[in-house]
Motif scaffolding. Structure first.
Motif, short mmCIF file in Angstrom:
data_model
loop_
_atom_site.label_atom_id
_atom_site.label_comp_id
_atom_site.label_asym_id
_atom_site.label_seq_id
_atom_site.Cartn_x
_atom_site.Cartn_y
_atom_site.Cartn_z
N GLY A 101 48.63 124.14 26.05
CA GLY A 101 47.70 123.93 24.95
C GLY A 101 47.14 122.53 24.88
N PRO A 102 46.46 122.19 23.75
CA PRO A 102 45.71 120.94 23.64
C PRO A 102 46.56 119.68 23.62
N PHE A 103 47.83 119.79 23.30
CA PHE A 103 48.67 118.59 23.20
C PHE A 103 49.50 118.36 24.45
N HIS A 104 49.47 119.31 25.36
CA HIS A 104 50.23 119.17 26.61
C HIS A 104 49.65 118.04 27.45
N GLY A 105 50.49 117.13 27.89
CA GLY A 105 50.03 115.97 28.65
C GLY A 105 49.64 114.80 27.78
N ARG A 106 49.42 115.01 26.50
CA ARG A 106 49.07 113.93 25.57
C ARG A 106 50.30 113.44 24.80
N TRP A 107 51.17 114.35 24.47
CA TRP A 107 52.36 114.01 23.69
C TRP A 107 53.61 114.29 24.51
N ARG A 108 54.63 113.56 24.19
CA ARG A 108 55.94 113.85 24.75
C ARG A 108 56.74 114.71 23.80
N GLU A 109 56.60 114.41 22.49
CA GLU A 109 57.39 115.13 21.50
C GLU A 109 56.76 114.99 20.13
N LEU A 110 56.92 116.02 19.33
CA LEU A 110 56.51 115.99 17.93
C LEU A 110 57.75 116.25 17.07
N ILE A 148 54.90 111.39 16.28
CA ILE A 148 54.54 111.81 17.63
C ILE A 148 54.97 110.74 18.61
N ASP A 149 55.63 111.17 19.68
CA ASP A 149 56.03 110.26 20.75
C ASP A 149 55.13 110.52 21.96
N ARG A 150 54.33 109.53 22.31
CA ARG A 150 53.46 109.65 23.48
C ARG A 150 54.05 108.96 24.70
N ARG A 151 55.14 108.20 24.50
CA ARG A 151 55.68 107.38 25.58
C ARG A 151 56.74 108.13 26.36
N GLN A 152 56.84 107.84 27.63
CA GLN A 152 57.84 108.46 28.49
C GLN A 152 59.14 107.69 28.41
N ARG A 153 59.82 107.89 27.29
CA ARG A 153 61.12 107.25 27.11
C ARG A 153 62.03 108.24 26.40
N GLY A 154 63.27 107.84 26.24
CA GLY A 154 64.22 108.72 25.55
C GLY A 154 63.79 108.99 24.13
N VAL A 155 64.14 110.16 23.66
CA VAL A 155 63.70 110.54 22.32
C VAL A 155 64.70 110.12 21.26
N GLY A 156 65.88 109.63 21.65
CA GLY A 156 66.88 109.27 20.67
C GLY A 156 66.37 108.21 19.71
N GLY A 157 66.50 108.48 18.44
CA GLY A 157 66.11 107.50 17.43
C GLY A 157 64.63 107.44 17.18
N LEU A 158 63.88 108.41 17.67
CA LEU A 158 62.43 108.38 17.48
C LEU A 158 62.07 108.31 16.00
#
Length: 264
Positions: free
Chosen positions: A189-198, A215-225
């Motif tokens: 969908g439209p957010f694939h490739g733009r976001w890492r996680e919501l 929204i996390d756009r960065r390629q890093r760990g999601v812990g503590g987002l």
């Protein structure tokens, strides 16, 4: 023999028992929770002062612990919170082998956690028996989203977002000592490739459904987002959805909001 049986009953052996029977398998916050409470007498007659019913859930918190040195570390702990409690203010004497039944109906609080992921909700029923261990029963509940929240989840799913994890986490500044955090990942969908996680937090009021997004756009760990937001006095990126919208309209409004926000 009677004295012996009374002694055992005071220790919870051979005494009264209680069992709560759920009249419906799936529950929705804000709706009725119909139950049947069955009380069964033991080997001797016992007085019952009250019947207490507790709606409980678990959430994750952190606490400082010492490991024998001067350094204190933060560790995760699981805590229990009572969402609601009710009672049947009806004292009675339960004869040996006697059975009694109470049909009750309680209202499930609006912000009862949805039971997916690691979020657990259960019902505890206690008999208040003087000078004895209180008999109790524990029943796990299945709680599903109300129609409006279900409309939001459906819209996110149609937009290619899949739920990765759901947890109840400790927080300050809310009505409850925790919030339920829904983590989504875009798989199409439209957010694939733009976001890492919501990450999404929801809260129902009497007049609207409130949602907070990160929204996390960065390629890093999601812990503590979301930890920075949860630790602040005010959560930003809030959207309020009025309850007069249909579930599909609520989902469309959330998607429009996400598409328009450029920097969450």
């Amino acid at each position: 023999m009677s004295l012996f049986h009374r002694t055992l009953a005071s220790l919870g052996l051979g005494g009264a028992r209680v069992e709560t029977v759920l009249e419906t398998e799936v529950l929705i916050p804000g709706q009725a929770l119909p139950v049947r409470i069955e009380v069964k007498g033991g080997k001797v007659a016992q007085a019952v002062d009250n019947v207490h019913v507790y709606l409980c859930c678990s959430f994750e918190d952190e606490q400082a612990v010492s490991r024998g040195d001067s350094e204190r570390r933060m560790e995760k702990v699981t805590r229990t919170h009572t969402l609601a409690q009710w009672q049947l203010p009806q004292a009675f004497t339960l004869g040996a082998g006697e059975e009694r039944q109470f049909d009750c109906q309680f209202e499930l609080p609006l912000n009862t956690p949805i039971t997916i992921g690691y979020s657990g909700v259960w019902l505890e029923t206690h008999l208040d028996v003087p000078s004895a261990l209180d008999p109790k029963d524990k029943d796990a509940l299945t709680v599903r989203p109300d129609p409006m929240l279900d409309g939001v989840f459906t819209a996110l799913e149609h937009a290619g977002l899949r739920i990765l994890q759901v947890e109840c986490e400790a927080v300050r500044g809310f009505e409850l000592p925790f919030v339920q955090v829904f983590e989504f990942v875009p798989v199409s969908g439209p957010f694939h490739g733009r976001w890492r996680e919501l990450e999404l937090i929801t809260q129902r009021d009497d007049d609207c459904l409130r949602l907070w997004f990160s929204i996390d756009r960065r390629q890093r760990g999601v812990g503590g987002l979301l930890s920075g937001l949860l630790g602040s006095s005010e959560l930003k990126r809030q959207l309020s959805v009025p309850l007069n919208l249909s579930p599909s309209e609520a989902g469309e409004r959330v998607l429009r909001y996400l598409e328009q926000v450029d920097d969450l």
